[in-house]
Design a protein around this motif. Structure first.
Motif, mmCIF file in Angstrom:
data_model
loop_
_atom_site.group_PDB
_atom_site.id
_atom_site.type_symbol
_atom_site.label_atom_id
_atom_site.label_comp_id
_atom_site.label_asym_id
_atom_site.label_seq_id
_atom_site.Cartn_x
_atom_site.Cartn_y
_atom_site.Cartn_z
ATOM 1 N N ARG A 1 -1.615 31.626 9.241
ATOM 2 C CA ARG A 1 -2.659 30.653 8.959
ATOM 3 C C ARG A 1 -3.447 31.106 7.746
ATOM 4 O O ARG A 1 -3.482 32.299 7.409
ATOM 5 C CB ARG A 1 -3.608 30.491 10.144
ATOM 6 C CG ARG A 1 -2.933 29.897 11.376
ATOM 7 C CD ARG A 1 -3.953 29.610 12.459
ATOM 8 N NE ARG A 1 -3.353 29.043 13.641
ATOM 9 C CZ ARG A 1 -3.057 27.757 13.812
ATOM 10 N NH1 ARG A 1 -3.312 26.888 12.830
ATOM 11 N NH2 ARG A 1 -2.512 27.334 14.927
ATOM 12 N N ALA A 2 -4.155 30.133 7.100
ATOM 13 C CA ALA A 2 -4.974 30.428 5.930
ATOM 14 C C ALA A 2 -6.364 30.863 6.382
ATOM 15 O O ALA A 2 -6.986 30.223 7.237
ATOM 16 C CB ALA A 2 -5.074 29.215 5.025
ATOM 17 N N ILE A 3 -6.858 31.935 5.792
ATOM 18 C CA ILE A 3 -8.187 32.441 6.154
ATOM 19 C C ILE A 3 -9.255 31.407 5.825
ATOM 20 O O ILE A 3 -10.186 31.174 6.602
ATOM 21 C CB ILE A 3 -8.462 33.764 5.423
ATOM 22 C CG1 ILE A 3 -7.489 34.850 5.884
ATOM 23 C CG2 ILE A 3 -9.902 34.199 5.641
ATOM 24 C CD1 ILE A 3 -7.660 36.174 5.170
ATOM 25 N N GLU A 4 -9.129 30.762 4.683
ATOM 26 C CA GLU A 4 -10.156 29.817 4.254
ATOM 27 C C GLU A 4 -10.268 28.647 5.222
ATOM 28 O O GLU A 4 -11.370 28.178 5.525
ATOM 29 C CB GLU A 4 -9.822 29.319 2.848
ATOM 30 C CG GLU A 4 -10.890 28.406 2.265
ATOM 31 C CD GLU A 4 -10.558 27.989 0.837
ATOM 32 O OE1 GLU A 4 -11.310 27.146 0.304
ATOM 33 O OE2 GLU A 4 -9.563 28.495 0.276
ATOM 34 N N GLU A 5 -9.126 28.209 5.732
ATOM 35 C CA GLU A 5 -9.138 27.091 6.676
ATOM 36 C C GLU A 5 -9.863 27.463 7.965
ATOM 37 O O GLU A 5 -10.700 26.704 8.469
ATOM 38 C CB GLU A 5 -7.692 26.675 6.986
ATOM 39 C CG GLU A 5 -7.581 25.585 8.042
ATOM 40 C CD GLU A 5 -6.147 25.368 8.495
ATOM 41 O OE1 GLU A 5 -5.967 24.564 9.436
ATOM 42 O OE2 GLU A 5 -5.223 26.022 7.951
ATOM 43 N N ILE A 6 -9.550 28.653 8.490
ATOM 44 C CA ILE A 6 -10.181 29.090 9.740
ATOM 45 C C ILE A 6 -11.684 29.274 9.531
ATOM 46 O O ILE A 6 -12.514 28.869 10.351
ATOM 47 C CB ILE A 6 -9.535 30.390 10.243
ATOM 48 C CG1 ILE A 6 -8.016 30.192 10.457
ATOM 49 C CG2 ILE A 6 -10.205 30.850 11.528
ATOM 50 C CD1 ILE A 6 -7.674 29.167 11.494
ATOM 51 N N ALA A 7 -12.037 29.907 8.397
ATOM 52 C CA ALA A 7 -13.452 30.173 8.136
ATOM 53 C C ALA A 7 -14.243 28.876 8.003
ATOM 54 O O ALA A 7 -15.386 28.774 8.470
ATOM 55 C CB ALA A 7 -13.595 31.016 6.873
ATOM 56 N N GLN A 8 -13.657 27.854 7.350
ATOM 57 C CA GLN A 8 -14.353 26.584 7.195
ATOM 58 C C GLN A 8 -14.584 25.914 8.546
ATOM 59 O O GLN A 8 -15.668 25.380 8.808
ATOM 60 C CB GLN A 8 -13.540 25.668 6.281
ATOM 61 C CG GLN A 8 -14.226 24.328 6.008
ATOM 62 C CD GLN A 8 -13.416 23.454 5.061
ATOM 63 O OE1 GLN A 8 -12.381 23.893 4.535
ATOM 64 N NE2 GLN A 8 -13.894 22.238 4.851
ATOM 65 N N LEU A 9 -13.576 25.966 9.407
ATOM 66 C CA LEU A 9 -13.736 25.376 10.741
ATOM 67 C C LEU A 9 -14.813 26.104 11.554
ATOM 68 O O LEU A 9 -15.571 25.485 12.308
ATOM 69 C CB LEU A 9 -12.404 25.409 11.487
ATOM 70 C CG LEU A 9 -11.293 24.507 10.920
ATOM 71 C CD1 LEU A 9 -9.982 24.727 11.674
ATOM 72 C CD2 LEU A 9 -11.713 23.038 11.004
ATOM 73 N N LEU A 10 -14.876 27.440 11.381
ATOM 74 C CA LEU A 10 -15.914 28.196 12.083
ATOM 75 C C LEU A 10 -17.301 27.845 11.562
ATOM 76 O O LEU A 10 -18.251 27.691 12.329
ATOM 77 C CB LEU A 10 -15.663 29.699 11.939
ATOM 78 C CG LEU A 10 -14.453 30.263 12.710
ATOM 79 C CD1 LEU A 10 -14.199 31.715 12.330
ATOM 80 C CD2 LEU A 10 -14.681 30.162 14.216
ATOM 81 N N ASP A 11 -17.429 27.708 10.238
ATOM 82 C CA ASP A 11 -18.725 27.359 9.660
ATOM 83 C C ASP A 11 -19.170 25.968 10.077
ATOM 84 O O ASP A 11 -20.371 25.714 10.280
ATOM 85 C CB ASP A 11 -18.660 27.457 8.136
ATOM 86 C CG ASP A 11 -18.513 28.896 7.656
ATOM 87 O OD1 ASP A 11 -18.851 29.801 8.461
ATOM 88 O OD2 ASP A 11 -18.070 29.114 6.512
ATOM 89 N N GLU A 12 -18.238 25.047 10.199
ATOM 90 C CA GLU A 12 -18.579 23.679 10.578
ATOM 91 C C GLU A 12 -18.827 23.532 12.078
ATOM 92 O O GLU A 12 -19.287 22.480 12.522
ATOM 93 C CB GLU A 12 -17.456 22.731 10.147
ATOM 94 C CG GLU A 12 -17.310 22.623 8.638
ATOM 95 C CD GLU A 12 -16.104 21.793 8.251
ATOM 96 O OE1 GLU A 12 -15.326 21.412 9.185
ATOM 97 O OE2 GLU A 12 -15.914 21.525 7.058
ATOM 98 N N GLY A 13 -18.505 24.579 12.856
ATOM 99 C CA GLY A 13 -18.706 24.512 14.300
ATOM 100 C C GLY A 13 -17.574 23.867 15.041
ATOM 101 O O GLY A 13 -17.663 23.686 16.269
ATOM 102 N N VAL A 14 -16.516 23.520 14.317
ATOM 103 C CA VAL A 14 -15.349 22.938 15.003
ATOM 104 C C VAL A 14 -14.614 24.022 15.770
ATOM 105 O O VAL A 14 -14.224 23.862 16.925
ATOM 106 C CB VAL A 14 -14.427 22.239 13.990
ATOM 107 C CG1 VAL A 14 -13.184 21.695 14.689
ATOM 108 C CG2 VAL A 14 -15.181 21.114 13.278
#
Length: 717
Positions: A46-59
């Motif tokens: 998986r892409a780190i940026e994708e996971i981090a964005q989902l974590l920041d958005e609360g998803v």
């Protein structure tokens, strides 16, 4: 961007699986994860940026690691450790080869190589490697799941074949079906749960009688009898399913009743000391009947029974702050005596029993902010005195919950432990058993001697004994305060509570003394057959008024431990009380307690009752003799016949008849011994100078009065 750490667990959406981070390749912006719940999961890129964005958005949500738990090596069974170590040897080369192991081609080659070398197969290696990744990436992740073996807690499907080990004796038995389990539950709730004395085998018999017994006609007797079915459940099966289908602790609580269970068998998670901050915050008070028989102070041969002991304990320090020992039954009266003692100076009180102490030996003379007691003593209007006069908050325990006063209840075990080995008359556990020794005959202590013993025990407990299990706080540890009651009291007073409020001991005593009514009589103020007086009563002539207008009643307070004084409720006295002392008419009662005075009164009544028969017999005999004399007199009067004179003449002759009778009475009183006929008597004159003989006859009353008048006239003249 929120940081992501290796081994972290997260969920990428509400209905998404839980995933664990296995590897992070930051230069390329990638990470490797695995589904921790899927049985055939494999690593995913998986892409780190994708996971981090989902974590920041609360998803995406970070989750607690379900497999993160401490494992004690010494607690593991040897078989578990061996299985873990063997599994780790198989996959250790694959773990060391990460990140190559995350790629399918390289992983397959390494797996085949290890399988050939170790004599295993690739399916086992894949299963162990997947467990390693899913369960936390530690060697302990490879521990076997033996705890789940056999489906613990799950019911097994039944068949025609009997489950379990075949019995050594008797029939094969039967499998327990849901219907049989339901009958087990009914029997347990109907019999075992409701009858606390019923044992399990008796409940099993009731089960068989109700659900597994058929009634048939006995041809010999013509009556019905029960015949047990075959097969039927065994006692072992019944015990097993009782434990499976019932909460044993809840069942035990129901059998013993919640009151007894909560008092004797519940867990102890708190302490009374957690509710206080310093001395005097809360006192606990309770009473018990001492296990010692006593004798009378006035007659050592008389056994007077067992005394009552009231103890008042400070919760913070464990200090025994108040004491009462006497023959008053557990009641408001005994509790008040203990509270009066708690508020009084102990030096003077101990001196009454020949115990010399310093104030530092027993430094408590105060009343509490809160008092915890049984419902019996502190319920009712009398308790308002504590609230209104001293602002004490009263708390009462629930019925039968002595464990709520554990601090004071413990003293009833500790105090006897000090003196019981040296106390004649102490009751052992076999008291009143058949053939046991009668400890009442060993009694030697009077009440004063027993009070002295209790004082000595209290001084030892307060000043020398360390309280077992006392949890000291940081301040106590820093100042090296020992868990001894007197040290805890002094430390708490200096650091926590400050100077404690003291009340005038006489005010406390008068406010808390028991009250009653007395009668103002001609002889004094009468109370319990004792007479009292005071200067005001004499000055206002109370007793004269009682003789002229009748007695009246007054309210009084009294100390049953010493009845030399009573206190009349009157606004003219100090603190609203008039002190009255015992008069000399009741001097024999001075120095006695109320119970001793009552005992003497009862003894007098008993002696009077014992002599009552003798008195009645004597009175009957007197009456009989009087009747006999009257009968004889009546007979003689009848024999004399009717008088010749008239009734009026008889009445007129009373004066002359009385004079004749009086003359005869006088002559009989001075009668001289008669001389024999022809004998002469020698007369020795008292006054030889008087030649003429004198008349020695007694004068009449008239001559006697005239002589007295002449003598008085000569004296006046």
């Amino acid at each position: 961007m929120t940081g992501i750490a290796p081994c972290e667990v997260f969920r990428l959406g509400e209905n998404m699986p839980r995933e664990r981070v296995l590897w992070i390749d930051r230069p390329h912006g990638q990470l490797v994860t695995i589904d921790i719940d899927a049985p055939r999961a494999l690593p995913a890129l998986r892409a780190i940026e994708e996971i981090a964005q989902l974590l920041d958005e609360g998803v995406a949500l970070r989750l607690d690691d379900p497999w993160l738990r401490p494992v004690l090596e010494e607690a593991l069974p040897p078989a578990w450790r061996d299985r873990r170590d063997m599994s780790w040897r198989l996959i250790e080369p694959l773990v060391r080869a990460q990140p190559d192991t995350f790629f399918e081609a390289r992983r397959a080659a390494l797996t085949a190589e290890i399988a050939a070398k170790e004599g295993s197969n690739r399916f086992t290696i894949y299963r162990l490697l997947r467990r390693y990744w899913q369960r936390g990436m530690t060697p302990n992740a490879l521990l076997p799941d033996y705890a789940k073996s056999g489906g613990p807690g799950k019911s097994k499907s039944a068949s025609d074949r009997k489950r379990g080990m075949p019995p050594r004796n008797g029939p094969d038995g039967l499998n327990i079906t849901p219907e049989i389990r339901e009958s087990f539950k009914i029997a347990v709730q109907r019999y075992y749960a409701k009858k606390k004395n019923m044992i399990l085998s008796d409940c099993y018999n009731e089960l068989l009688d109700e659900f597994f017994t058929d009634l048939i006609m006995d041809e010999k007797t013509g009556r019905q009898k029960g015949v047990q079915r075959d097969p039927c459940p065994s006692l072992r099966q019944f015990r097993y399913w009782l434990q499976r289908d019932n909460d044993l602790l809840a069942l035990d609580r129901k059998r013993r009743t919640p009151r007894v269970y909560d008092k004797d068998r519940r867990g102890l998670l708190g302490s009374s000391r957690l509710e206080v901050t310093g001395p005097r915050d809360r006192f606990q008070i309770d009473a018990t009947i001492a296990d010692v028989f006593l004798v009378s102070r006035f007659d050592r041969h008389r056994i007077v029974g067992r005394p009552t002991i009231y103890v008042v304990v400070d919760v913070f320090s464990g200090m025994i702050v108040g004491l009462y020992v006497g023959f008053e039954h557990p009641s408001w009266l005994g509790a008040m005596m203990a509270l009066v003692n708690a508020a009084s100076d102990k030096v003077d009180w101990c001196r009454q029993y020949d115990v010399e102490i310093a104030e530092a030996d027993w430094p408590c003379a105060t009343l509490p902010r809160t008092l915890l007691a049984d419902r019996g003593e502190m319920l009712g209007p009398k308790a308002d005195v504590l609230i209104k006069n001293f602002q004490i908050h009263l708390e009462n325990t629930a019925p039968y919950r002595a464990d709520w006063k554990g601090m004071v209840e413990q003293q009833f075990r500790l105090l006897p432990a000090v003196f019981r080995d040296h106390a004649p008359g102490y009751i052992e556990t076999d008291f009143k058993e058949r053939g046991a020794h009668d400890y009442r005959q060993d009694a030697v202590f009077s009440i004063d001697e027993f009070i002295t013993i209790i004082i000595r025990c209290v001084l030892f407990y307060n000043n020398e004994r360390e309280i077992t299990g006392y949890v000291r706080d940081r301040g106590m540890i820093a100042e090296d305060v020992r868990p001894v009651p007197v040290e805890l009291w002094e430390w708490g007073q200096a650091v926590r509570s400050g100077a404690l409020r003291r009340y005038p001991s006489e005010q406390v005593r008068l406010s808390l003394l028991p009250t009653d009514t007395a009668a103002v009589t001609t002889r004094g103020v009468e109370f319990h057959d004792c007479l009292y007086s005071c200067p005001l009563a004499i000055e206002e002539r109370w007793f004269d008024r009682a003789r002229q207008k009748g007695r009246w009643r007054v309210n009084v307070s009294y100390d049953p431990r010493l009845m030399d004084e009573i206190f009349i409720h009157d606004a003219k006295g100090e603190f609203g009380f008039l002190r009255c002392g015992m008069t000399d008419l009741s001097g024999a009662m001075r120095g006695m307690t109320l119970w001793e005075i009552d005992a003497l009164r009862r003894d007098e009544k008993a002696r009077g009752s014992a002599a009552e028969r003798q008195r009645r017999e004597a009175r009957i005999n007197v009456n009989r003799e009087i009747k006999e004399i009257a009968r004889q007199a009546s007979a003689e009067a009848a024999a004399a016949g009717r008088p010749a004179e008239s009734a009026a003449a008889r009445v007129r002759g009373i004066r002359a008849n009385r004079a004749a009778e009086l003359d005869a009475e006088r002559r009989a009183a001075v009668a001289r011994p008669a001389l024999e006929p022809g004998a002469s008597a020698t007369v020795t004159p008292i006054r030889p100078d008087v030649a003429a003989p004198r008349d020695f006859r007694l004068p009449s009353v008239a001559r006697f009065r005239k002589r007295r008048a002449d003598e008085e006239e000569d004296r006046d003249g």
